[in-house]
Design an enzyme around this catalytic site. Structure first.
Site, PDB file in Angstrom:
ATOM      1  N   GLY A 234       0.818  -1.207   0.000  1.00  0.00           N
ATOM      2  CA  GLY A 234       0.000   0.000   0.000  1.00  0.00           C
ATOM      3  C   GLY A 234       0.849   1.252   0.000  1.00  0.00           C
ATOM      4  CD  GLU A 275       1.859  -9.635   0.293  1.00  0.00           C
ATOM      5  OE1 GLU A 275       0.850  -8.934   0.097  1.00  0.00           O
ATOM      6  OE2 GLU A 275       1.782 -10.821   0.629  1.00  0.00           O
ATOM      7  N   PRO A 276       5.348  -5.006  -1.854  1.00  0.00           N
ATOM      8  CG  PRO A 276       7.451  -4.019  -2.045  1.00  0.00           C
ATOM      9  CD  PRO A 276       6.725  -5.125  -1.349  1.00  0.00           C
ATOM     10  N   GLY A 277       4.048  -3.470  -4.789  1.00  0.00           N
ATOM     11  CA  GLY A 277       3.890  -3.574  -6.242  1.00  0.00           C
ATOM     12  C   GLY A 277       4.178  -2.211  -6.846  1.00  0.00           C
ATOM     13  NE  ARG A 314      -3.246   3.061 -11.065  1.00  0.00           N
ATOM     14  CZ  ARG A 314      -3.210   4.186 -10.410  1.00  0.00           C
ATOM     15  NH1 ARG A 314      -2.898   5.302 -11.025  1.00  0.00           N
ATOM     16  NH2 ARG A 314      -3.484   4.212  -9.124  1.00  0.00           N
ATOM     17  CE1 TYR A 318      -8.941   0.942  -8.944  1.00  0.00           C
ATOM     18  CE2 TYR A 318      -7.153   1.373 -10.470  1.00  0.00           C
ATOM     19  CZ  TYR A 318      -7.945   0.481  -9.776  1.00  0.00           C
ATOM     20  OH  TYR A 318      -7.707  -0.855  -9.911  1.00  0.00           O
ATOM     21  CB  CYS A 344     -16.510   3.530 -28.935  1.00  0.00           C
ATOM     22  SG  CYS A 344     -17.811   4.442 -29.720  1.00  0.00           S
ATOM     23  CD  GLU A 345     -17.484   2.223 -22.302  1.00  0.00           C
ATOM     24  OE1 GLU A 345     -17.844   2.908 -21.347  1.00  0.00           O
ATOM     25  OE2 GLU A 345     -17.595   0.997 -22.356  1.00  0.00           O
ATOM     26  CE1 TYR A 372      -1.782  -3.659  -9.239  1.00  0.00           C
ATOM     27  CE2 TYR A 372      -0.778  -1.633  -8.474  1.00  0.00           C
ATOM     28  CZ  TYR A 372      -1.093  -2.962  -8.271  1.00  0.00           C
ATOM     29  OH  TYR A 372      -0.721  -3.579  -7.108  1.00  0.00           O
TER      30      TYR A 372
HETATM   31  N1  LLP Z   1      -0.465  -7.528  -1.667  1.00  0.00           N
HETATM   32  C1  LLP Z   1      -1.766  -7.797  -1.902  1.00  0.00           C
HETATM   33  C2  LLP Z   1      -2.402  -8.926  -1.231  1.00  0.00           C
HETATM   34  C3  LLP Z   1      -2.483  -6.995  -2.789  1.00  0.00           C
HETATM   35  O1  LLP Z   1      -3.768  -7.243  -3.011  1.00  0.00           O
HETATM   36  C4  LLP Z   1      -1.834  -5.914  -3.451  1.00  0.00           C
HETATM   37  C5  LLP Z   1      -2.556  -5.080  -4.385  1.00  0.00           C
HETATM   38  C6  LLP Z   1      -0.481  -5.688  -3.181  1.00  0.00           C
HETATM   39  C7  LLP Z   1       0.177  -6.522  -2.273  1.00  0.00           C
HETATM   40  C8  LLP Z   1       0.302  -4.588  -3.847  1.00  0.00           C
HETATM   41  O2  LLP Z   1      -0.155  -3.333  -3.485  1.00  0.00           O
HETATM   42  P1  LLP Z   1       0.578  -2.014  -4.016  1.00  0.00           P
HETATM   43  O3  LLP Z   1       1.950  -1.996  -3.445  1.00  0.00           O
HETATM   44  O4  LLP Z   1       0.662  -2.109  -5.492  1.00  0.00           O
HETATM   45  O5  LLP Z   1      -0.258  -0.895  -3.547  1.00  0.00           O
HETATM   46  N2  LLP Z   1      -5.073  -1.480  -9.568  1.00  0.00           N
HETATM   47  C9  LLP Z   1      -4.975  -0.581  -8.431  1.00  0.00           C
HETATM   48  C10 LLP Z   1      -4.262  -1.196  -7.277  1.00  0.00           C
HETATM   49  C11 LLP Z   1      -4.901  -2.497  -6.853  1.00  0.00           C
HETATM   50  C12 LLP Z   1      -4.055  -3.209  -5.894  1.00  0.00           C
HETATM   51  C13 LLP Z   1      -4.583  -4.559  -5.624  1.00  0.00           C
HETATM   52  N3  LLP Z   1      -3.799  -5.253  -4.660  1.00  0.00           N
HETATM   53  C14 LLP Z   1      -4.290   0.708  -8.869  1.00  0.00           C
HETATM   54  O6  LLP Z   1      -3.963   0.827 -10.038  1.00  0.00           O
HETATM   55  O7  LLP Z   1      -4.135   1.623  -8.068  1.00  0.00           O
END
Ligand code: LLP
Length: 417
Positions: A234, A275-277, A314, A318, A344-345, A372
C-alpha cells in the site's frame, strides 16, 4: 465544467530515461508503447532495502502490478521474492526462476482445484477464508503450512476501490472470527506459519501500517508456529508534483520498532514481510502515445490519442491522475486540454490539463504507468495491446511484441450457421 484560461509558460522538460530519446523509440517501435526504465526499478528496490535495518525483512514483489517476464527477471535478480494472486502468476514466477519457497500465493475465493494445483507447486499458501482453511485441513491435514490473511478492519487507501482492509471488503478473514480459525487449525493440526494483512493501496499515513500491525500482533498470540508476519503493501507513490508519497524511512523505523517489541514478547525473531507492487514499478513506466486529432470544440480543446482506457484503465477506474509530458513540444505557454482516449466510451485520461501547445502527431508520455498499466490492459473495442520495451543499461530492449489482429482472432471459433 469550467476551464482555466491562465497561460503560464511550461517548464522545459527533457524526459529521457537513461538518455533515451523517446520520440526515436516511438519511431522504432511505434505507438502506443509501454516503456520501463530498469534503473528506476532498481533504485526503488534499493530505497526500500536501505530504509529497513531489521535483518529478517523480506520483500515479495506483487506481480500483478507488472507481470512482464523480463521485468520479473530483473526484480528477481535484485534478490526480491514474489507475491502472486493467481495460479497463472505462480506459473509465470516459477518460469522466471523464482523458487516455490520464494512465492507467496494469495488467492481470493478461487476454485479449490486451483488450490490443489498451487499446493502441488509448493508455493506458500495464504488462506483468505474459513471454507478454504477447512478444505486444506480436510484434504491435507497438517502437511501444508498456511498463512492466514486477516482483515484488519481499517478503511484506508487512495480510492474506495483500492481500500480492501475494512469489514465490508471481500478480503481476508475477520478478526472477530479468529476463534473459528483457531478451532479449524486445532481440529486438523494445521501449521500456521504466517499472518497477513493488506489494507489497501496508496496509503501515505504510516500510522495506518502501525495500527494494522498492532492488530496482527494481538492475533499472533493464538499461533505458536509463526515464522513471519506479512504486512502486505500500500506504499503510495507520487503521481504529481507536490503529491505526498509514503515516506519509507520513517515508516520502516516505526514498523521495525514495533516489530522488534512484538518479537520479544512472542519469544522469537520472526521474518517481516512486505509485498510492494506500485512502489517498485510505478515510476519506471511511461505510456507513450501519439496525438491523432486536436479537436477545438467551443470552450474545450480535446486531444485525441492513439490509446485509451483499454491500455491504461486507472484514470477511468480510480479517477487517477497521471502526469503527461508533451515530448514533441515541451515549451511555450500552457493551455488547458482534455486528453481523451480512442475507446468508444467516455474515455478521459486527463481533465483540464495544462500543457504546452499540442498538435496532431505529437508524442505524449503518460507517467507513472509502470504499475497496473499493461497488467490491466484489455482488447476492448478489439484494439491491440501495445508493445513493451525495457531500457536496460542504456539500451532499449523489446520485451513484448505489439499484438496483431491474429492474436485477437486466434482463439475465436467461427461456427457454421
Ligand atoms: N499484496 C496484496 C495482497 C495486494 O492485493 C496488493 C494489491 C499488493 C500486495 C500490492 O499493493 P501495491 O503496493 O501495489 O499498492 N489497480 C490498483 C491497485 C490495486 C491493488 C490490488 N492489490 C491501482 O492501479 O491503483
Amino acid at each position: 465544467m469550467s476551464f482555466s484560461t491562465s497561460t503560464t509558460e511550461a517548464v522545459p522538460t527533457n524526459l529521457a530515461p537513461q538518455g533515451v530519446d523517446l520520440e526515436q523509440v516511438c519511431q522504432q517501435f511505434g505507438t502506443p508503447l509501454y516503456l520501463y526504465d530498469a534503473d528506476v526499478i532498481i533504485r526503488q528496490i534499493e530505497q526500500l532495502r536501505s530504509a529497513f535495518t531489521y535483518p529478517k525483512v523480506k520483500f515479495k514483489y506483487a506481480a500483478k502490478a507488472l507481470t512482464n517476464i523480463s521485468v520479473l527477471k530483473l526484480i528477481r535478480q535484485q534478490g526480491i521474492d514474489l507475491d502472486v494472486v493467481s495460479i497463472e502468476e505462480a506459473h509465470i514466477g516459477l518460469k522466471v526462476g523464482f523458487s516455490a519457497q520464494q512465492i507467496m500465493y494469495t488467492p481470493s475465493g478461487v476454485p479449490f482445484t486451483e488450490i490443489d494445483e498451487a499446493i502441488a507447486l509448493g508455493v506458500q499458501m495464504n488462506v483468505d477464508s474459513l471454507p478454504l482453511l477447512r478444505y486444506i485441513g480436510k484434504q491435507y491435514g497438517n502437511s501444508v503450512p498456511c498463512c492466514i490473511r486477516l482483515n484488519p478492519d481499517i478503511r484506508a487507501g487512495g480510492h474506495d476501490k483500492i481500500s480492501v482492509g475494512h469489514n465490508e471488503s471481500k478480503f481476508g478473514i475477520a478478526l472477530s472470527q479468529l476463534d473459528l480459525v483457531v478451532d479449524v487449525v486445532e481440529q486438523y493440526g494445521i501449521v500456521i506459519n504466517g499472518l497477513h494483512i493488506h489494507t489497501g493501496s496508496d496509503i501515505k499515513d504510516p500510522e495506518v501500517f502501525v495500527e494494522g500491525a498492532k492488530r496482527l500482533y494481538a492475533a499472533a498470540q493464538y499461533f505458536s508456529n509463526l515464522q513471519y508476519i506479512d504486512f502486505g503493501s500500500g506504499f503510495k507513490v507520487a503521481y504529481k508534483e507536490g503529491d505526498i508519497a509514503t515516506d519509507i524511512p520513517p515508516l520502516a523505523q516505526i514498523m521495525e520498532e514495533s516489530f522488534r517489541e512484538f518479537c520479544q514478547e512472542y519469544g522469537r525473531e520472526l521474518e517481516m514481510w512486505f509485498e510492494p507492487g506500485k512502489y517498485i514499478v510505478s515510476d519506471s513506466g511511461y505510456l507513450l502515445t501519439k496525438v491523432t486529432v486536436v479537436k477545438e470544440n467551443p470552450g474545450i480543446n480535446f486531444v485525441h490519442v492513439d490509446t485509451g482506457l483499454n491500455h491504461l484503465l486507472r484514470p477511468m477506474m480510480y479517477d487517477a491522475y497521471h502526469e503527461i509530458v508533451n515530448i514533441t513540444n515541451s515549451v511555450g505557454p500552457l493551455q488547458p486540454y482534455q486528453v481523451v482516449g480512442y475507446i468508444c466510451e467516455t474515455d478521459t485520461i486527463a481533465e483540464n490539463r495544462m500543457l504546452p501547445q499540442v498538435r496532431s502527431g505529437d508524442v505524449l508520455a503518460i507517467k507513472n504507468a509502470g504499475a497496473y498499466g499493461f497488467s490491466m490492459a484489455s482488447n476492448y473495442n478489439s484494439r491491440l495491446r501495445p508493445a513493451e520495451v525495457l531500457v536496460y543499461q542504456g539500451e532499449v530492449k523489446l520485451i513484448r511484441q505489439r499484438e496483431t489482429l491474429d492474436d485477437i482472432l486466434q482463439n475465436q471459433i467461427e461456427i457454421s450457421l
